[in-house]
Design a protein around this motif. Structure first.
Motif, PDB file in Angstrom:
ATOM      1  N   VAL A   1      -2.776   9.313   0.821  1.00 41.34           N
ATOM      2  CA  VAL A   1      -3.551   9.638   2.019  1.00 41.34           C
ATOM      3  C   VAL A   1      -2.805  10.678   2.859  1.00 41.34           C
ATOM      4  O   VAL A   1      -3.388  11.681   3.302  1.00 41.34           O
ATOM      5  CB  VAL A   1      -3.833   8.369   2.849  1.00 41.34           C
ATOM      6  CG1 VAL A   1      -4.410   8.730   4.213  1.00 41.34           C
ATOM      7  CG2 VAL A   1      -4.787   7.441   2.102  1.00 41.34           C
TER       8      VAL A   1
ATOM      9  N   ARG B   1     -10.222   4.648   2.443  1.00 42.83           N
ATOM     10  CA  ARG B   1      -9.394   4.581   3.649  1.00 42.83           C
ATOM     11  C   ARG B   1      -9.824   5.658   4.645  1.00 42.83           C
ATOM     12  O   ARG B   1      -9.992   5.386   5.844  1.00 42.83           O
ATOM     13  CB  ARG B   1      -7.924   4.759   3.253  1.00 42.83           C
ATOM     14  CG  ARG B   1      -6.949   4.971   4.402  1.00 42.83           C
ATOM     15  CD  ARG B   1      -6.561   3.694   5.122  1.00 42.83           C
ATOM     16  NE  ARG B   1      -5.773   2.818   4.302  1.00 42.83           N
ATOM     17  CZ  ARG B   1      -4.476   2.964   3.998  1.00 42.83           C
ATOM     18  NH1 ARG B   1      -3.814   4.029   4.440  1.00 42.83           N
ATOM     19  NH2 ARG B   1      -3.849   2.071   3.282  1.00 42.83           N
TER      20      ARG B   1
ATOM     21  N   PRO C   1       0.795  -1.237   0.000  1.00 40.00           N
ATOM     22  CA  PRO C   1       0.000   0.000   0.000  1.00 40.00           C
ATOM     23  C   PRO C   1       0.828   1.287   0.000  1.00 40.00           C
ATOM     24  O   PRO C   1       0.333   2.329   0.431  1.00 40.00           O
ATOM     25  CB  PRO C   1      -0.771  -0.123   1.307  1.00 40.00           C
ATOM     26  CG  PRO C   1       0.250  -0.742   2.244  1.00 40.00           C
ATOM     27  CD  PRO C   1       1.050  -1.709   1.395  1.00 40.00           C
TER      28      PRO C   1
ATOM     29  N   LEU D   1      -9.239  -1.938  -1.346  1.00 36.34           N
ATOM     30  CA  LEU D   1      -8.387  -0.764  -1.484  1.00 36.34           C
ATOM     31  C   LEU D   1      -7.451  -0.899  -2.686  1.00 36.34           C
ATOM     32  O   LEU D   1      -6.873   0.087  -3.137  1.00 36.34           O
ATOM     33  CB  LEU D   1      -7.569  -0.535  -0.214  1.00 36.34           C
ATOM     34  CG  LEU D   1      -8.367  -0.153   1.028  1.00 36.34           C
ATOM     35  CD1 LEU D   1      -7.423   0.035   2.223  1.00 36.34           C
ATOM     36  CD2 LEU D   1      -9.180   1.114   0.802  1.00 36.34           C
TER      37      LEU D   1
ATOM     38  N   ASP E   1      -8.392  -7.267  -1.962  1.00 35.31           N
ATOM     39  CA  ASP E   1      -8.532  -6.096  -1.101  1.00 35.31           C
ATOM     40  C   ASP E   1      -9.240  -4.978  -1.872  1.00 35.31           C
ATOM     41  O   ASP E   1      -8.769  -4.556  -2.933  1.00 35.31           O
ATOM     42  CB  ASP E   1      -7.143  -5.621  -0.664  1.00 35.31           C
ATOM     43  CG  ASP E   1      -7.181  -4.580   0.441  1.00 35.31           C
ATOM     44  OD1 ASP E   1      -8.144  -3.787   0.486  1.00 35.31           O
ATOM     45  OD2 ASP E   1      -6.229  -4.547   1.247  1.00 35.31           O
TER      46      ASP E   1
ATOM     47  N   ASP F   1      -0.685   4.892   0.849  1.00 30.55           N
ATOM     48  CA  ASP F   1      -0.314   5.557   2.107  1.00 30.55           C
ATOM     49  C   ASP F   1       0.184   6.978   1.842  1.00 30.55           C
ATOM     50  O   ASP F   1      -0.143   7.917   2.582  1.00 30.55           O
ATOM     51  CB  ASP F   1       0.782   4.761   2.824  1.00 30.55           C
ATOM     52  CG  ASP F   1       0.293   3.436   3.383  1.00 30.55           C
ATOM     53  OD1 ASP F   1      -0.938   3.248   3.481  1.00 30.55           O
ATOM     54  OD2 ASP F   1       1.142   2.585   3.699  1.00 30.55           O
TER      55      ASP F   1
ATOM     56  N   ALA G   1      -9.479   4.768  -3.619  1.00 29.19           N
ATOM     57  CA  ALA G   1      -8.968   4.009  -2.476  1.00 29.19           C
ATOM     58  C   ALA G   1      -8.650   4.929  -1.301  1.00 29.19           C
ATOM     59  O   ALA G   1      -8.894   4.587  -0.142  1.00 29.19           O
ATOM     60  CB  ALA G   1      -7.727   3.225  -2.890  1.00 29.19           C
TER      61      ALA G   1
END
Length: 320
Positions: free
Chosen positions: A138, A176, A131, A236, A234, A135, A172
């Motif tokens: 985000v 999250r 990820p 995401l 997943d 990450d 995604a």
């Protein structure tokens, strides 16, 4: 006549010129597909350079960092009041491209929608698989919200968008943040997104370099990003598997002649079914990546105008 030169009647003539030019550019490199990935990335920057040139001039452009990643801030004009913004996540199958290859796209949105556009160079796969990029996106959104005032941006009026893999990361990221109970973007701008690796009729219909993106390329992109096949379970990674309830209003740009067309239609339908305000525009004769052809294509120009009007309206101001 090779498949890359073949004149397909279903592709818009100006878009066809763009596709043929890119294929010719990549063809200047001996066995491009067999080159080591760093060399392919460098070649792609060269081949795409003419298509990022020109376009709107910005009042100010700043290079900086967000979440430890290189970032670029495009300001279309001066303002004493905080402005709406678009955090843009470039495409390239999670493995290629940059804020440089996508610089003109970002400036087009900035000028047409009258928003500050911020691009981020997230870490690429397969060196940094899921990820990592998610990450970083985000974290970049969190930092942009937290430092909004310093950038002349209204924190509550930040949209997030992207093309292809970038659209995947935009959705995604929202999933999250929703799961964590954190503030979501004000809107999602989703251009020909990579939402589902499952083959569809559009995969078979529009496979091949004459339509820009091939099945073999897309399958490799998913493998490079996900790593283990189980990771594709997943949501995401594969937003088509996700519960989309509560996501921000979305604009979905769908090129008709794209292997991802069906997946994008399905995403728009699923967003609508989940109660999300969604506007989906299908562009006949357009291929994957067609927005990059804006210097030669009225169809690309129209797609930018459609998205800019929507973006300005959903963010609550008049378009530029």
């Amino acid at each position: 006549m090779t498949s890359t030169q073949e004149a397909h009647d279903d592709v818009d003539p100006d878009i066809r010129r763009f596709v043929v030019a890119l294929n010719h550019g990549y063809g200047q490199f001996s066995d491009f597909a067999a080159l080591p990935l760093p060399e392919r990335r460098a070649a792609a920057e060269v081949v795409r350079a003419p298509w990022r040139a020109g376009g709107p001039a910005m009042a100010e452009t700043r290079d900086g960092t967000l979440a430890g990643c290189r970032a670029r801030f495009h300001y279309p004009g001066t303002s004493r009041t905080p402005r709406s913004a678009l955090l843009y996540v470039h495409g390239g199958g999670w493995t290629m491209f940059s804020i440089d290859t996508h610089d003109r796209l970002m400036r087009e949105y900035a000028a047409r929608a009258g928003v500050v556009v911020v691009g981020i160079d997230y870490s690429l796969s397969p060196e940094a698989r899921f990820p990592v990029a998610l990450d970083e996106v985000v974290a970049a959104y969190r930092q942009l919200r937290g430092e909004a005032a310093a950038h002349g941006i209204a924190a509550e009026r930040i949209a997030v968008g992207g093309d292809s893999a970038g659209a995947n990361l935009a959705v995604a990221m929202s999933l999250r943040l929703r799961a964590l109970g954190e503030p979501l973007p004000a809107a999602l701008l989703l251009n020909y997104g990579a939402f589902d690796p499952a083959p569809t009729p559009s995969y078979a219909r529009y496979d091949g370099p004459a339509y820009m993106l091939t099945i073999a390329e897309m399958d490799q992109f998913w493998r490079d990003y996900a790593g283990e096949p189980a990771t594709l379970d997943d949501p995401l990674v594969v937003p088509a598997r996700a519960d989309l309830t509560g996501l921000p209003p979305a604009f979905v740009t769908i090129p008709e002649c794209d292997i991802l067309a069906d997946a994008n239609r399905a995403m728009a339908e699923r967003l609508h079914a989940a109660g999300v305000a969604v506007e989906a525009c299908i562009y006949p004769g357009a291929t994957h990546s067609f927005l990059e052809a804006v210097s030669v294509s009225p169809l690309s120009d129209a797609a930018f105008e459609d998205a800019a009007r929507w973006l300005a309206a959903v963010l609550g101001h008049a378009p530029a």
